[in-house]
Design a protein around this motif. Structure first.
Motif, short mmCIF file in Angstrom:
data_model
loop_
_atom_site.label_atom_id
_atom_site.label_comp_id
_atom_site.label_asym_id
_atom_site.label_seq_id
_atom_site.Cartn_x
_atom_site.Cartn_y
_atom_site.Cartn_z
N THR A 218 -2.28 1.59 -6.48
CA THR A 218 -0.76 1.27 -6.66
C THR A 218 0.12 2.29 -5.86
O THR A 218 -0.04 3.45 -5.16
CB THR A 218 -0.29 0.98 -8.16
OG1 THR A 218 -0.42 2.50 -8.63
CG2 THR A 218 -1.17 0.23 -8.91
N THR A 219 1.41 1.76 -5.84
CA THR A 219 2.45 2.58 -5.10
C THR A 219 3.65 2.39 -5.85
O THR A 219 4.06 1.71 -6.88
CB THR A 219 2.91 1.75 -3.67
OG1 THR A 219 1.65 1.59 -2.82
CG2 THR A 219 3.92 2.38 -2.88
N GLN B 177 9.27 0.25 -4.28
CA GLN B 177 8.91 -1.08 -4.08
C GLN B 177 9.88 -2.01 -4.25
O GLN B 177 10.75 -2.95 -3.33
CB GLN B 177 7.70 -1.52 -4.78
CG GLN B 177 6.37 -1.04 -4.70
CD GLN B 177 5.08 -1.67 -5.30
OE1 GLN B 177 5.07 -2.97 -4.98
NE2 GLN B 177 4.20 -1.03 -5.89
N THR C 13 0.84 -1.22 0.14
CA THR C 13 0.25 -0.09 0.06
C THR C 13 0.82 1.19 -0.03
O THR C 13 2.11 1.12 0.10
CB THR C 13 -0.90 0.04 1.43
OG1 THR C 13 -0.26 -0.17 2.50
CG2 THR C 13 -1.80 -1.12 1.40
N SER C 14 0.46 2.33 -0.19
CA SER C 14 0.93 3.65 -0.08
C SER C 14 0.98 4.27 1.28
O SER C 14 0.38 5.24 1.53
CB SER C 14 0.32 4.79 -1.13
OG SER C 14 0.44 4.12 -2.42
N THR D 199 -5.65 4.33 -3.39
CA THR D 199 -4.49 4.61 -4.19
C THR D 199 -4.34 3.68 -5.25
O THR D 199 -3.34 4.02 -6.26
CB THR D 199 -3.15 4.76 -3.33
OG1 THR D 199 -2.96 3.47 -2.93
CG2 THR D 199 -3.67 5.34 -2.00
N LYS E 180 6.64 6.32 2.21
CA LYS E 180 5.01 5.93 2.26
C LYS E 180 5.00 4.37 1.38
O LYS E 180 3.99 4.40 0.52
CB LYS E 180 4.04 6.88 1.65
CG LYS E 180 4.42 8.17 2.26
CD LYS E 180 3.88 8.32 3.77
CE LYS E 180 2.58 8.08 4.18
NZ LYS E 180 2.14 8.00 5.56
N VAL E 181 5.41 3.36 1.80
CA VAL E 181 5.39 2.08 1.28
C VAL E 181 5.08 1.18 2.73
O VAL E 181 5.68 1.14 3.51
CB VAL E 181 6.55 1.68 0.70
CG1 VAL E 181 6.54 0.29 0.30
CG2 VAL E 181 7.22 2.51 -0.20
N HIS F 272 -8.28 -1.13 -1.16
CA HIS F 272 -6.98 -0.37 -1.47
C HIS F 272 -7.35 -0.24 -3.15
O HIS F 272 -6.64 0.77 -3.61
CB HIS F 272 -6.08 -1.67 -1.54
CG HIS F 272 -4.87 -1.27 -2.16
ND1 HIS F 272 -3.88 -0.23 -2.12
CD2 HIS F 272 -3.95 -2.06 -3.26
CE1 HIS F 272 -2.86 -0.14 -2.72
NE2 HIS F 272 -2.93 -1.17 -3.47
N GLU G 71 -2.65 4.55 4.56
CA GLU G 71 -3.58 4.11 3.69
C GLU G 71 -3.95 2.78 3.88
O GLU G 71 -4.98 2.42 3.70
CB GLU G 71 -2.96 3.89 2.19
CG GLU G 71 -3.69 3.74 1.05
CD GLU G 71 -3.71 2.56 0.22
OE1 GLU G 71 -4.71 1.47 -0.14
OE2 GLU G 71 -2.47 2.36 -0.25
#
Length: 395
Positions: free
Chosen positions: A261-262, A267, A90-91, A259, A237-238, A255, A95
């Motif tokens: 994706t991240t 990642q 997630t971001s 957002t 923010k991962v 999810h 989130e």
């Protein structure tokens, strides 16, 4: 406008950070380190930006990171996770928390929370339609008790939101306390959403026990982690979400519409970082423990009663022994305006019946930053608690 968010006041974090800037204060309020984070992990992200894929990654996260998360938690916490069905990226952890609450709460469901509580929890629970049931923790031990849980859990309890290690208290809950909480969750049929972002920021040889490892919770717990906290890079923010497949199917839908994706470069870099040698993580903890001890010793030498901290970036002092009439918010405002040190009043983390004598300091700073703050605190307090009272800085 949504009445919940429109009616929220300015947070104490915004207020104290603004005052810190205005008064050129040493900011020990917000929880972020002074340094930029491990260089090798940052270089991996830079390489991935320049040389790698910069379009949408898979919604659940790149396979490399999901496999790295599963391997990391296997090695550190003994968890057996299927990276394809039980891990999602997630971001950030916030989130992940929002998605979990929106996915698992129906309007009218009762949600057990523990105060002092992270400031995002209650607005998100309320926005999801949850009815909060608050467990009040108090210093100096901030313990979970059977009596407090009995008062909070009812036949309508559907979800429990828990944070371990605990911000803002710095508490790492014991295995016995966690198993007590697990018994209440299984008895009520509640899902436990476990915010474990500080799982690697833990001291004094203690071991982190994940909610997924508690009796009866493997199929009914959601574990949330944070690369930002693990590597001291809060801006990345991962986040990671781990849960059984049935729960994950619903979590992933929330999810998808938050957002989706991240950033893929981050990642890939986090996947690299999670595979670092064990010594790196041990050394990171040792460095932060040394900073904790430096600040604790300095505060104690200046007359502040320091409360124990076994995890997170935070150390608390209790003003009550110095002055029973002390109020943490007034003290923090005075401290930043007159003495140039920013801290956070722990009463801001309560929704009801706040403890108003405890002040939180962040120790995830360089020695020079901590020493500069301690020097200013010397001017504020001298070395005797009676000077604190005589200056009447709390009222």
């Amino acid at each position: 406008m949504n009445s919940l968010f429109a009616g929220l006041p300015t947070t104490v974090f915004e207020t104290m950070s603004r005052l810190a800037r205005e008064h050129a204060a040493v900011n020990l309020g917000q929880g972020f380190p002074d340094d930029p984070g491990p260089e090798d992990v940052r270089r991996k992200a830079a390489e991935a930006v320049v040389e790698g894929w910069n379009q949408y990654p898979p919604m659940m996260g790149v396979p490399e990171l999901r496999h790295a998360v599963a391997a990391h938690y296997r090695d550190w916490q003994g968890l057996d996770l299927d990276p394809e069905a039980e891990v999602m990226v997630t971001s950030g952890a916030t989130e992940a928390l929002a998605g979990a609450l929106f996915a698992l709460i129906e309007p009218g469901d009762e949600v057990v929370l523990f105060q002092p509580l992270y400031d995002a929890y209650l607005p998100l629970v309320l926005r999801a339609g949850g009815v909060p049931r608050l467990v009040r923790l108090v210093p100096p031990e901030w313990r979970l008790t059977e009596e407090a849980l009995e008062r909070a859990f009812t036949p309508r309890t559907r979800l429990v939101l828990f944070n371990n290690p605990h911000n803002p208290t710095g508490r790492v809950f014991t295995r016995e306390e966690l198993e007590l909480l697990a018994r209440f969750c299984t008895r009520s049929g509640a899902v436990l959403v476990s915010d474990e972002v500080w799982e690697h920021v833990i001291f004094d040889g203690l071991t982190h026990h994940s909610a997924l490892d508690l009796p009866g919770l493997r199929e009914r717990a959601v574990k949330i982690g944070s690369a930002g906290k693990i590597f001291g890079m809060t801006g990345w923010k991962v986040g990671f979400v781990c849960a059984a497949p049935e729960l994950m199917r619903t979590l992933s839908k929330a999810h998808q519409f938050l957002t989706f994706t991240t950033p893929p470069a981050l990642q890939y870099a986090v996947a690299y970082g999670l595979a670092k040698e064990r010594d790196w993580f041990v050394s990171m903890r040792a460095g932060l423990q040394r900073s904790r001890d430096r600040l604790a010793e300095g505060l104690s030498a200046r007359g502040f009663p320091v409360l124990p901290s076994s995890g997170t970036y935070f150390l608390n002092v209790d003003l009550a022994p110095l002055d029973p009439a002390a109020r943490d918010e007034a003290f923090c405002l005075d401290l930043v305006r007159r003495h140039g040190v920013a801290a956070i009043p722990v009463s801001a983390f309560y929704a009801q019946e706040p403890v108003e004598s405890v002040v939180r300091f962040c120790f995830a700073k360089t020695d020079a930053t901590l020493d500069r703050a301690l020097g200013r605190l010397e001017k504020a307090t001298g070395k005797a608690s009676d000077r604190l009272s005589s200056e009447n800085v709390y009222t």
